[in-house]
Design an enzyme around this catalytic site. Structure first.
Site, PDB file in Angstrom:
ATOM      1  N   CYS A 168      22.982  14.827  -4.562  1.00  6.62           N
ATOM      2  CA  CYS A 168      24.315  14.238  -4.500  1.00  6.62           C
ATOM      3  C   CYS A 168      24.215  12.781  -4.907  1.00  6.62           C
ATOM      4  CB  CYS A 168      24.860  14.291  -3.084  1.00  6.62           C
ATOM      5  SG  CYS A 168      25.020  15.976  -2.456  1.00  6.62           S
ATOM      6  N   CYS A 181      12.135  23.000  -2.850  1.00  7.12           N
ATOM      7  CA  CYS A 181      12.271  21.628  -2.354  1.00  7.12           C
ATOM      8  C   CYS A 181      12.989  21.664  -1.011  1.00  7.12           C
ATOM      9  CB  CYS A 181      13.087  20.795  -3.348  1.00  7.12           C
ATOM     10  SG  CYS A 181      13.412  19.122  -2.727  1.00  7.12           S
TER      11      CYS A 181
END
Ligand code: 5GP
Ligand code: MG
Length: 484
Positions: free
Chosen positions: A2, A419
């Site tokens: 983000c 991840c």
């Protein structure tokens, strides 16, 4: 992944936040939103929209959102992302005021009742205690932990909470006119600090500064917290936990914009180093066809492909006693051309749900130029392979356009695992390198050869440009913070 942007003391915070978010659009296009503090009315006004920042901008009149201090967020959706419900900033009523949070990264653990819990356990435990969540975002847990802190002052409760969460968080918190910026002690995600006249600004990347007239001051250090008070005073804190310093190296491979400086290293310099290292390794192993033409995969592969081609060109000059090579290459040509054209209006196809739809998206996004590739030996240079959708379609498209050979060079190692710190690489079953050998992958994508930069070469290239310590867990499985 983000993007976050916040400002304190601006003439019109919303106007500046929207321009800042527009510059961070590459960090997420599932939703965009802002929250602005209005001092006179003593409350926070929020607006969020699914889709691009331009969509948010079209829908609002910034005069309707007066305020000098605010935060904004662009969100990167995962497949089946939940649209507006998980859009940020999140806003809650707390301690007689409102609080807004914008978060980049994924939390891994939280501390509750004397124990460190995984994020799943923490959510369950809080729900058992009666907390009702509005979203499925880990960010929402932060409010509950702040509400439970036994410190008296709200700012102390926030700092206390930041010491009781672990994982990746670059955060902006807006409360009662205070703007708080924090980076986790591992330093996973970028966050930088800037200044213009009497206003202070924070952004995921400094490419969002110059367009909004902000001067870059610094990148936040791991564990650093900067608090801007409503009067424009700055207070700095250091969080208690000690982590191995682990800035995400995939930010350099793909996520960040090349004109940004993150973790005190220029992204374009890092990409150039990765491109050079890849070409040099291939040459070292005699795998670099010196008579080939380098084709960048736009946009993310452009910088790496250029430096790759510079090395190839250099090696060609050194090799000019080799008549065969010179005859095959076009005389005097710099071995780089735009053989795959990119549709300017295509968004990132990576998050499109469904394999067939993703393939169709790649075909819509990239079109080969047969005037450039027909009859040529091609090396297609890209930054990474995740599921291998892009590489597979590209090889087919280049062959159809008349390329005689298609070699694929990737300027990062194979992504062998997920991840846990905020990149949407979450499903090992989707990762081609987690399920297939290099040779199998080469066959699946249909290339004449496939080369990935080695892990050692990758680490060395990043060290050369000044990144001392970093996270490369998706390539190495060396996770700096175990997910339990
Ligand atoms: P693949 O098609 O192999 O699944 O993904 C690799 C391509 O997607 C590369 O061209 C790379 O630039 C891009 N890519 C790599 N990681 C990500 C990511 O996290 N998000 C998006 N949108 N693209 C990515
Ligand atoms: Mg790409």
């Amino acid at each position: 992944m983000c993007g976050i942007y916040g400002v304190s003391g601006a003439n019109n915070a919303v106007d500046q936040i929207i321009r800042g978010l527009f510059c961070l659009q590459h960090r997420g296009h599932e939703s965009a939103g802002f929250a602005v503090w209005n001092n006179q009315m003593n409350h926070i006004k929020t607006q969020k929209r699914v889709g691009f920042v331009s969509h948010l901008r079209e829908k609002i009149d910034s005069a309707q959102f007066p305020g000098e201090t605010g935060i904004g967020h662009v969100r990167y959706g995962t497949i089946g992302g939940t649209g507006l419900r998980n859009a940020q900033p999140l806003v809650k009523e707390i301690f007689g005021s409102q609080m807004a949070i914008a978060h980049n990264g994924d939390l891994v653990r939280g501390y509750l009742n004397g124990d460190w819990l995984s994020i799943g356990e923490l959510r369950e435990e809080l729900q058992r205690q009666g907390v009702v969540f509005d979203t499925t975002a880990d960010t929402e847990l932060i409010f509950s932990l702040i509400a439970r802190s036994d410190k008296i002052d709200v700012i102390d409760k926030i700092l206390d909470t930041l010491n009781r969460i672990a994982g990746a968080f670059s955060l902006l918190i807006l409360w009662n006119g205070f703007l708080i910026a924090a980076k986790d002690p591992w330093g996973f995600r970028p966050l930088c600090f800037g200044k213009a006249n009497s206003s202070y600004t924070f952004a995921s990347e400094n490419c969002a500064f110059s367009h909004t007239g902000v001067e870059f001051v610094k990148n936040l250090a791991p564990g650093e917290v900067i608090i801007v008070t409503p009067d424009g005073e700055i207070n700095t804190y250091q969080l208690n936990q000690k982590g191995v310093i682990s800035p995400c190296s995939f930010e350099f491979v793909y996520l960040s914009r090349p004109d940004s400086n993150i973790f005190d290293v220029s992204v374009s310099s890092a990409r150039k180093a990765l491109g050079r290292a890849t070409a040099l390794e291939m040459n070292h192993y005699n795998l670099l066809p010196l008579d080939a033409l380098v084709i960048p995969v736009l946009d993310s592969g452009r910088t790496t492909a250029l430096s790759f081609a510079q090395i190839l060109n250099h090696l060609r000059l050194l090799d000019n006693l080799n008549k065969q090579t010179i005859e095959n290459a076009i005389d005097g040509e710099f071995p780089f051309d735009f053989g795959l054209n990119r549709n300017q209006y295509s968004a990132r196809n990576f998050i499109t749900p469904g394999q067939k739809a993703r393939e169709a998206d790649v075909d819509l996004k990239h079109n080969p130029d047969s005037a450039i590739v027909a009859g040529r030996k091609i090396i297609k240079v890209d930054d990474s392979i995740v599921r291998a959708t892009t590489a597979t379609r590209h090889v087919a498209l280049l062959r159809k356009a008349g390329a005689t050979e298609v070699h694929v060079a990737i300027a990062s190692p194979r992504i062998v695992d997920v991840c846990h710190y905020g990149v949407d690489i979450k499903h090992p079953e989707e990762l081609i390198a987690a399920n297939h050998s290099l040779e199998e992958t080469k066959q699946i994508i249909g290339a004449d050869s496939l080369y990935h930069l080695s892990l050692l070469g990758y680490q060395q290239a990043l060290r050369e440009v000044g990144l001392k310590s970093f996270c490369d867990a998706c390539f190495s499985r060396n996770y700096p913070l175990a997910p339990f």
